[in-house]
Design a protein around this motif. Structure first.
Motif, PDB file in Angstrom:
ATOM      1  N   VAL A 126      -0.734  -4.681   9.359  1.00 43.01           N
ATOM      2  CA  VAL A 126       0.430  -4.149   8.643  1.00 43.01           C
ATOM      3  C   VAL A 126       1.666  -4.881   9.152  1.00 43.01           C
ATOM      4  CG1 VAL A 126       1.838  -2.107   8.191  1.00 43.01           C
ATOM      5  CG2 VAL A 126      -0.650  -1.885   8.365  1.00 43.01           C
ATOM      6  N   ARG A 131       3.083   8.895  -5.918  1.00 41.16           N
ATOM      7  CA  ARG A 131       2.549   7.531  -5.785  1.00 41.16           C
ATOM      8  C   ARG A 131       2.942   6.699  -6.997  1.00 41.16           C
ATOM      9  NH1 ARG A 131      -2.167  10.423  -4.524  1.00 41.16           N
ATOM     10  NH2 ARG A 131      -3.116   9.788  -6.503  1.00 41.16           N
ATOM     11  N   ILE A 185       4.380   5.268   3.234  1.00 44.33           N
ATOM     12  CA  ILE A 185       3.551   6.461   3.438  1.00 44.33           C
ATOM     13  C   ILE A 185       4.407   7.706   3.603  1.00 44.33           C
ATOM     14  CG2 ILE A 185       3.402   5.953   5.918  1.00 44.33           C
ATOM     15  CD1 ILE A 185       0.613   7.294   5.884  1.00 44.33           C
ATOM     16  N   LEU A 236       0.861  -1.186   0.000  1.00 45.90           N
ATOM     17  CA  LEU A 236       0.000   0.000   0.000  1.00 45.90           C
ATOM     18  C   LEU A 236       0.897   1.235   0.000  1.00 45.90           C
ATOM     19  CD1 LEU A 236      -2.886   1.176   0.281  1.00 45.90           C
ATOM     20  CD2 LEU A 236      -2.601   0.987   2.750  1.00 45.90           C
ATOM     21  N   ALA A 283       0.846   5.438   0.200  1.00 44.17           N
ATOM     22  CA  ALA A 283       0.002   6.580   0.564  1.00 44.17           C
ATOM     23  C   ALA A 283       0.793   7.874   0.420  1.00 44.17           C
ATOM     24  CB  ALA A 283      -0.506   6.428   1.989  1.00 44.17           C
ATOM     25  N   VAL A 305      -6.738  -0.477   5.718  1.00 47.13           N
ATOM     26  CA  VAL A 305      -6.062  -1.258   6.757  1.00 47.13           C
ATOM     27  C   VAL A 305      -7.069  -1.832   7.749  1.00 47.13           C
ATOM     28  CG1 VAL A 305      -4.473  -1.122   8.717  1.00 47.13           C
ATOM     29  CG2 VAL A 305      -3.837  -0.103   6.520  1.00 47.13           C
ATOM     30  N   VAL A 356       3.432  -1.084   3.980  1.00 45.13           N
ATOM     31  CA  VAL A 356       2.798   0.212   3.746  1.00 45.13           C
ATOM     32  C   VAL A 356       3.921   1.228   3.609  1.00 45.13           C
ATOM     33  CG1 VAL A 356       1.341   2.033   4.697  1.00 45.13           C
ATOM     34  CG2 VAL A 356       0.698  -0.360   5.004  1.00 45.13           C
ATOM     35  N   VAL A 410      -3.090   5.115  -2.504  1.00 45.70           N
ATOM     36  CA  VAL A 410      -4.146   5.954  -1.917  1.00 45.70           C
ATOM     37  C   VAL A 410      -3.597   7.359  -1.728  1.00 45.70           C
ATOM     38  CG1 VAL A 410      -5.334   4.035  -0.776  1.00 45.70           C
ATOM     39  CG2 VAL A 410      -3.591   5.309   0.465  1.00 45.70           C
ATOM     40  N   LEU A 454      -4.882   9.902   4.344  1.00 50.90           N
ATOM     41  CA  LEU A 454      -4.833   9.055   5.525  1.00 50.90           C
ATOM     42  C   LEU A 454      -6.151   8.308   5.744  1.00 50.90           C
ATOM     43  CD1 LEU A 454      -3.044   8.177   7.914  1.00 50.90           C
ATOM     44  CD2 LEU A 454      -4.006  10.085   9.207  1.00 50.90           C
ATOM     45  N   GLU A 498      -8.249   7.125   3.524  1.00 49.90           N
ATOM     46  CA  GLU A 498      -8.283   5.949   2.645  1.00 49.90           C
ATOM     47  C   GLU A 498      -7.389   4.838   3.182  1.00 49.90           C
ATOM     48  OE1 GLU A 498      -8.759   6.723  -1.911  1.00 49.90           O
ATOM     49  OE2 GLU A 498      -7.413   8.257  -1.086  1.00 49.90           O
ATOM     50  N   LEU A 499      -6.202   5.214   3.629  1.00 52.80           N
ATOM     51  CA  LEU A 499      -5.278   4.225   4.187  1.00 52.80           C
ATOM     52  C   LEU A 499      -5.902   3.530   5.389  1.00 52.80           C
ATOM     53  CD1 LEU A 499      -1.550   4.255   4.700  1.00 52.80           C
ATOM     54  CD2 LEU A 499      -2.957   4.078   6.737  1.00 52.80           C
TER      55      LEU A 499
END
Length: 137
Positions: free
Chosen positions: A79, A18, A58, A9, A11, A46, A56, A36, A39, A41-42
């Motif tokens: 995660v 991205r 980010i 993932l 972010a 999750v 992840v 994504v 935050l 959406e993340l």
């Protein structure tokens, strides 16, 4: 050979960033990447996902100062590993030594190929290039 089943993932609020990070993973033959932009959406993916994310990645600025990203990732069984990049301005408590394998903070504005390769040696131990950098055209 990379484990193509790993779930990743990414972010970041910037679409270009991205996409750039996703392409780095694609160069290493990882294609199960979900990008994504914020935050919320993340957190939704999750918290409500049926499978945990193996990694992840980010941008630290998504969390602001009010949300403890390292603490969230350390305590979340959904995660397995996390990379928080562009973490220079953020002032978080230090990550305990036992959690440093699960959560890494990078001061770089954006992870590069070498950073992703080093990270993936911890996330995907089946990789044959542990400790070396692959030359990609």
């Amino acid at each position: 050979m990379p484990n193509k089943a790993l779930r990743i993932l990414i972010a970041d609020e910037q679409h270009f960033q991205r996409l750039r990070i996703e392409r780095l993973f694609n160069r290493l033959d990882y294609y199960r990447v979900a990008p994504v932009q914020d935050l919320a959406e993340l957190l939704t993916l999750v918290d409500y996902g049926s499978e945990p994310f193996d990694l992840v990645v980010i941008n630290a600025s998504l969390a602001g100062e009010a949300f403890d990203l390292p603490g969230f990732f350390l305590d979340n069984p959904q995660v397995h590993h996390a990379l928080i990049y562009d973490g220079e301005q953020m002032k978080w408590p230090s990550i305990p030594a036992c959690g440093q394998q699960k959560v890494q903070v990078s001061l770089a504005a954006l992870p590069d190929l070498a950073c992703i390769q080093r990270l993936m040696t911890a996330v995907d131990p089946r990789l044959p290039f542990v400790g070396t950098v692959i030359s990609v055209r």
